[in-house]
Design an enzyme around this catalytic site. Sequence first.
Site, PDB file in Angstrom:
ATOM      1  N   HIS A  57       0.859  -1.183   0.000  1.00 26.38           N
ATOM      2  CA  HIS A  57       0.000   0.000   0.000  1.00 26.38           C
ATOM      3  C   HIS A  57       0.897   1.235   0.000  1.00 26.38           C
ATOM      4  O   HIS A  57       0.762   2.115  -0.834  1.00 26.38           O
ATOM      5  CB  HIS A  57      -0.947  -0.014   1.205  1.00 26.38           C
ATOM      6  CG  HIS A  57      -1.837   1.193   1.296  1.00 26.38           C
ATOM      7  ND1 HIS A  57      -2.961   1.246   2.073  1.00 26.38           N
ATOM      8  CD2 HIS A  57      -1.760   2.410   0.706  1.00 26.38           C
ATOM      9  CE1 HIS A  57      -3.539   2.434   1.945  1.00 26.38           C
ATOM     10  NE2 HIS A  57      -2.830   3.160   1.129  1.00 26.38           N
ATOM     11  N   GLU A 117       0.505   8.092  -3.387  1.00 26.60           N
ATOM     12  CA  GLU A 117       1.367   7.672  -2.283  1.00 26.60           C
ATOM     13  C   GLU A 117       2.617   8.541  -2.193  1.00 26.60           C
ATOM     14  O   GLU A 117       3.078   8.885  -1.105  1.00 26.60           O
ATOM     15  CB  GLU A 117       1.742   6.192  -2.424  1.00 26.60           C
ATOM     16  CG  GLU A 117       0.572   5.239  -2.204  1.00 26.60           C
ATOM     17  CD  GLU A 117      -0.028   5.346  -0.803  1.00 26.60           C
ATOM     18  OE1 GLU A 117       0.733   5.334   0.187  1.00 26.60           O
ATOM     19  OE2 GLU A 117      -1.270   5.463  -0.694  1.00 26.60           O
ATOM     20  N   HIS A 121       2.633  10.717   1.109  1.00 23.59           N
ATOM     21  CA  HIS A 121       3.558  10.161   2.103  1.00 23.59           C
ATOM     22  C   HIS A 121       5.031  10.340   1.721  1.00 23.59           C
ATOM     23  O   HIS A 121       5.835  10.761   2.537  1.00 23.59           O
ATOM     24  CB  HIS A 121       3.261   8.675   2.309  1.00 23.59           C
ATOM     25  CG  HIS A 121       1.857   8.407   2.774  1.00 23.59           C
ATOM     26  ND1 HIS A 121       1.421   8.720   4.037  1.00 23.59           N
ATOM     27  CD2 HIS A 121       0.775   7.883   2.133  1.00 23.59           C
ATOM     28  CE1 HIS A 121       0.145   8.381   4.174  1.00 23.59           C
ATOM     29  NE2 HIS A 121      -0.274   7.876   3.023  1.00 23.59           N
TER      30      HIS A 121
HETATM   31  P1  5GP Z   1      -3.382   6.685   2.123  1.00 22.83           P
HETATM   32  O1  5GP Z   1      -4.185   7.692   1.338  1.00 22.83           O
HETATM   33  O2  5GP Z   1      -2.991   7.223   3.465  1.00 22.83           O
HETATM   34  O3  5GP Z   1      -2.219   6.138   1.410  1.00 22.83           O
HETATM   35  O4  5GP Z   1      -4.291   5.440   2.319  1.00 22.83           O
HETATM   36  C1  5GP Z   1      -5.645   5.462   2.331  1.00 22.83           C
HETATM   37  C2  5GP Z   1      -6.280   5.297   0.967  1.00 22.83           C
HETATM   38  O5  5GP Z   1      -5.630   4.379   0.091  1.00 22.83           O
HETATM   39  C3  5GP Z   1      -7.673   4.817   1.130  1.00 22.83           C
HETATM   40  O6  5GP Z   1      -8.528   5.695   0.467  1.00 22.83           O
HETATM   41  C4  5GP Z   1      -7.673   3.436   0.462  1.00 22.83           C
HETATM   42  O7  5GP Z   1      -8.907   3.113  -0.048  1.00 22.83           O
HETATM   43  C5  5GP Z   1      -6.630   3.644  -0.580  1.00 22.83           C
HETATM   44  N1  5GP Z   1      -6.107   2.416  -1.164  1.00 22.83           N
HETATM   45  C6  5GP Z   1      -5.688   1.296  -0.564  1.00 22.83           C
HETATM   46  N2  5GP Z   1      -5.294   0.408  -1.487  1.00 22.83           N
HETATM   47  C7  5GP Z   1      -5.462   0.988  -2.695  1.00 22.83           C
HETATM   48  C8  5GP Z   1      -5.252   0.562  -4.033  1.00 22.83           C
HETATM   49  O8  5GP Z   1      -4.794  -0.549  -4.317  1.00 22.83           O
HETATM   50  N3  5GP Z   1      -5.547   1.470  -4.993  1.00 22.83           N
HETATM   51  C9  5GP Z   1      -6.031   2.718  -4.714  1.00 22.83           C
HETATM   52  N4  5GP Z   1      -6.283   3.557  -5.718  1.00 22.83           N
HETATM   53  N5  5GP Z   1      -6.254   3.130  -3.475  1.00 22.83           N
HETATM   54  C10 5GP Z   1      -5.977   2.267  -2.475  1.00 22.83           C
HETATM   55  P1  5GP Z   2      -6.956   3.682   5.285  1.00 26.65           P
HETATM   56  O1  5GP Z   2      -6.060   2.641   4.736  1.00 26.65           O
HETATM   57  O2  5GP Z   2      -7.737   3.275   6.486  1.00 26.65           O
HETATM   58  O3  5GP Z   2      -7.816   4.288   4.255  1.00 26.65           O
HETATM   59  O4  5GP Z   2      -5.999   4.856   5.766  1.00 26.65           O
HETATM   60  C1  5GP Z   2      -5.382   4.892   7.000  1.00 26.65           C
HETATM   61  C2  5GP Z   2      -4.924   6.285   7.270  1.00 26.65           C
HETATM   62  O5  5GP Z   2      -3.952   6.341   8.327  1.00 26.65           O
HETATM   63  C3  5GP Z   2      -4.273   6.833   6.064  1.00 26.65           C
HETATM   64  O6  5GP Z   2      -4.864   8.038   5.758  1.00 26.65           O
HETATM   65  C4  5GP Z   2      -2.866   7.003   6.444  1.00 26.65           C
HETATM   66  O7  5GP Z   2      -2.325   8.115   5.836  1.00 26.65           O
HETATM   67  C5  5GP Z   2      -2.914   7.210   7.948  1.00 26.65           C
HETATM   68  N1  5GP Z   2      -1.605   6.943   8.547  1.00 26.65           N
HETATM   69  C6  5GP Z   2      -0.463   7.583   8.229  1.00 26.65           C
HETATM   70  N2  5GP Z   2       0.547   7.181   8.976  1.00 26.65           N
HETATM   71  C7  5GP Z   2       0.095   6.245   9.788  1.00 26.65           C
HETATM   72  C8  5GP Z   2       0.715   5.450  10.790  1.00 26.65           C
HETATM   73  O8  5GP Z   2       1.892   5.538  11.097  1.00 26.65           O
HETATM   74  N3  5GP Z   2      -0.053   4.543  11.382  1.00 26.65           N
HETATM   75  C9  5GP Z   2      -1.349   4.421  11.079  1.00 26.65           C
HETATM   76  N4  5GP Z   2      -2.027   3.499  11.703  1.00 26.65           N
HETATM   77  N5  5GP Z   2      -1.987   5.189  10.161  1.00 26.65           N
HETATM   78  C10 5GP Z   2      -1.266   6.082   9.520  1.00 26.65           C
END
Ligand code: 5GP
Ligand code: 5GP
Length: 230
Positions: A57, A117, A121
Amino acid sequence: MMGIVFKLVLLILMLCPLTINSSFQYLTFVQQWPKGYCTANPSRCQRNPLPTVFTIHGLWPGNFTKILQNCRTTSYTKLKNFQDWNNRNLRWPDLAKPSPTMQNFRELRFQSFWEHEWKKHGTCSENMYPEATYFSRTIQLSQRHNILNYLAMGNIRPGSNPTVSSVNSTIYRAISNHVPDLMCVTPPRQTPALVEIGICFTATMTTIIDCPSQFLRTGSCGIGTINFPA
Ligand code: 5GP
Ligand code: 5GP
């Protein structure tokens, strides 16, 4: 007087790199179980066939008080070569997109997960890991930490309903007694599904650490059995 000014300047110069480098203190390396993601987000899941290994991810820089996001506006560099695209896709597929062809893979929508990503991040650890390094080091981590193998050490396999505590302790032991970060999603009227497992590292990625407790999402898995869908 000059002596004091000189010492002050010296002090500021010494502190500068410290404040810059301390912008992030650790990294959470998050891998997802594709069938879990798709059980949790049936409408978003587009990839077919689904990978049957944990895929990346992201790699999330944080410090011990807050989660860092969108640190800079550095743009994302699109991959233009199909081989490069394919190599990254192998371990870091966007499950929310169908597989592209050799003709259309350059379209931004087929790289938008990586762009997301990187911007959200990756830019928070850019001092230490510029874009290409960020992607290659994250892929290296996924080669070193095979979650399916780790779970198999506790006889936990896809298609089973393990307890949260057995998943937790199996990963804990597999990563030499460090606390992982589990995440589940509970579809309406169903058992929580295992979606993500994070492993936390020092900023240099050389040492595994306990994931900081204030950020753990393990509570999303409840306290009983969970679904590890095959
Ligand atoms: P973050 O934005 O912090 O990286 O993670 C959260 C988001 O990543 C969520 O909205 C989740 O649905 C999305 N996410 C997780 N796996 C995937 C994926 O394989 N593709 C896409 N487009 N979004 C993903
Ligand atoms: P989800 O996968 O549930 O959509 O996203 C989880 C959220 O937690 C994301 O938006 C991600 O950016 C945020 N997140 C960022 N850093 C961390 C961390 O260190 N630990 C956890 N548990 N969540 C984090």
